[in-house]
Scaffold this motif. Structure first.
Motif: not given
Length: 576
Positions: A408, A410-412, A434-436, A459
């Motif tokens: 959670d 939201q990092k790439t 829950k990231n990117e 993701n």
């Protein structure tokens, strides 16, 4: 020639007949010729309204090709043909079967499912070698008493008919191991059923049973009992004495209490959803030492006892749609792979935690156990570590819960500091949900010798790299995809694959069968237009979830019966 003479003894004209020429219009000569060699004939799905005479007389009459060519090679001598042992005439329009059935006494398998039969011929008694009889999906109202003469019968499939009773003497089927009477109009189970001492699987679901005879407990070999969708209000206490019972289905009945099973030491799955059960106590749980699946959804439970922790083998617990307001923190100590809590008025766990899935809920509950809480001084120095990226790594989760949690954010990408924080600690669970992320972090390979659970859901993964194949102990994987990644088929240790709420359009059943440890496959809410029948060969699956896809078959009624019924349905439709 002696075998042929024996057949002629049953029909004095047999030695002078040849196959009727009009038979070739419905059954190709090549098919009959092959059947004489193999002993197997498949006429499924040929739109037949009656069984051609040449089929009944295949081992009696002289084949037509014998009149056309009198010079036979060693492999084509018709008088050395093989007796027909397997006949499949399913998925046709048959309304009756004639007494000519007696001309095939060597049959061991007779499959007539999905026709329009209203009765079976009395001549069926002469099929003394028959081991499997499938007359499911017909319109049978009664069974002939002669069926009780089939003493070698091991599998009898009568589901989806219109039976209201079972004939006297049914208990004489002493070799019967698998009996399916589901989806009929039965109101009682004969006490004599208890004499079916070889029975391993009994399906009585979708009938009108109000009770079960106590004598059913005498079936000492019974492993699978399905009584879903009946009118049962109680279960006889004698049922608890069934020592071999492994799977028990009691969904969609009128039960007010959970049965106790002091002698059912091998019970692995108990399904009692959609009843009226109000209480779950220690007495109901203390003997379920081997239980893997406990399904209690859609009841009236108000609480879960602390003794739930006695179920150390439990993998799946479904408590959805009850009246539960709180959960015991000790529940977090179970090694659950699936926990369903939707539809409960829970006040002690935030909805956002529940939405994150099973492992997040369990970690939250564990964190609330007083003995595991860090001291106040520890919370300053050990609970978290600030990184240059202004992200936080929960070091306490690493040291006490063996979990590397970077969810959670939201990092790439996953910062190196996250993996550096593991140091020499043992980590068995990774949560990067829950990231990117567009690809699997390459440094996850550093955990290959210890991590077993990986959560990469929510993701932006468009493919899965081979790094996952290097995780030697991986048993649980949570992902979100548009297509099922090829790499998943190459992870032999995987036990659980959760790919619901995606856009998956197909699965490869042959490759999936190679995943010998796979027991849970969640394909709910995807874009599957069809389910390949060969998926039924994945017999190790204990949980197969297919709801919410646009396919037409299996029908919803089959899906509601559970995994075993779905797999059986699919296997029955594998082309022979």
């Amino acid at each position: 020639m002696s075998r042929l003479k024996g057949a002629a003894g049953r029909d004095t004209r047999a030695g002078f007949r040849t196959e009727p020429r009009d038979c070739t219009t419905s059954v190709p000569q090549g098919l009959l010729k092959a059947a004489r060699k193999s002993g197997q004939l498949n006429l499924s799905g040929r739109n037949l309204s009656e069984v051609p005479q040449c089929v009944w007389r295949i081992n009696v009459d002289i084949p037509e090709e014998a009149n056309q060519n009198l010079s036979f090679g060693a492999t084509e001598r018709w008088w050395e043909q093989t007796d027909l042992t397997k006949l499949i005439i399913s998925n046709n329009k048959l309304q009756s079967i004639t007494d000519d059935l007696r001309l095939l006494p060597a049959l061991t398998v007779l499959d007539i499912h999905d026709n329009q039969l209203t009765s079976l011929p009395s001549a069926i008694r002469e099929l003394e070698n028959l081991q499997k009889l499938n007359v499911s999906h017909n319109k049978l109202k009664i069974l002939p008493e002669e069926i009780t003469n089939l003493r070698n019968l091991k599998g009898l499939y009568l589901q989806h008919n219109e039976l209201t009773c079972i004939p006297e003497g049914f208990e004489q089927l002493s070799s019967l191991e698998d009996l399916d009477l589901s989806s009929n109009h039965l109101t009682t189970v004969p006490v004599s059923f208890s004499a079916l001492s070889s029975l391993v699987r009994l399906n009585l679901s979708s009938n009108q049973l109000k009770s079960l005879p106590a004598e059913i407990s005498r079936m000492k070999k019974l492993k699978h009992l399905d009584c879903n969708s009946n009118l049962l209000e109680t279960i006889p206490s004698e049922l608890a004495g069934m020592e071999s019972l492994e799977l028990l289905y009691l969904r969609r009945n009128k039960l007010h209490s959970l049965p106790q099973f002091p002698s059912c030491r091998l019970l692995k799955e108990l399904h009692v959803g959609e009843n009226q059960i109000e209480m779950l106590g220690a007495e109901h749980l203390k003997h379920l030492n081997s239980i893997l699946v406990l399904e209690l959804r859609d009841n009236k439970l108000k609480s879960v006892p602390d003794e739930i922790t006695l179920l150390q083998s439990l993998e799946r617990l479904d408590l959805s749609n009850n009246d539960i307001s709180s959960l015991p923190y000790s529940l977090g100590n179970l090694h659950l792979k699936f926990l369903a809590l939707e539809g409960n008025p829970l006040r002690t766990i935030r909805r956002e935690i529940i939405n994150k899935g099973t492992q997040e809920v369990l970690k939250y509950l564990r964190s609330k156990i007083r003995d595991d809480r860090p001291t106040q001084s520890d919370s300053v120095t050990e609970t978290a570590m600030t990184l240059p990226s202004e992200s936080r790594v929960n070091v306490h989760a690493i040291t006490t819960l063996k979990t590397l949690d970077y969810s959670d954010k939201q990092k790439t990408s996953i910062p190196d500091e996250v993996f550096d924080a593991v140091k020499s600690h043992i980590v068995t669970s990774v949560n990067f949900s829950k990231n990117e992320l567009c690809e699997i972090p390459k440094r996850i390979v550093e955990l290959k010798e210890m991590v077993s659970d990986v959560n990469l859901s929510f993701n932006k993964l468009s493919f899965v790299s081979l790094e996952l194949c290097m995780l030697q102990k991986l048993t649980f994987l949570d992902l979100r995809f548009k297509i099922l990644p090829e790499v998943l088929y190459r992870i032999p240790t995987l036990e659980t694959v959760l790919i619901s709420n995606n856009q998956v359009g197909s699965v490869d059943p042959q490759k999936m069968k190679m995943m010998e440890n796979l027991t849970t496959l969640d394909l709910q809410n995807n874009d599957l237009l069809q389910i390949p029948p060969e998926l039924g060969n994945c017999v190790n699956l204990r949980t197969l979830l297919l709801d919410g896809n646009p396919f037409r078959v299996p029908r919803a009624a089959i899906l509601m019966k559970g995994t075993a019924a779905i797999l059986e349905y699919l296997r029955d439709r594998i082309p022979t």
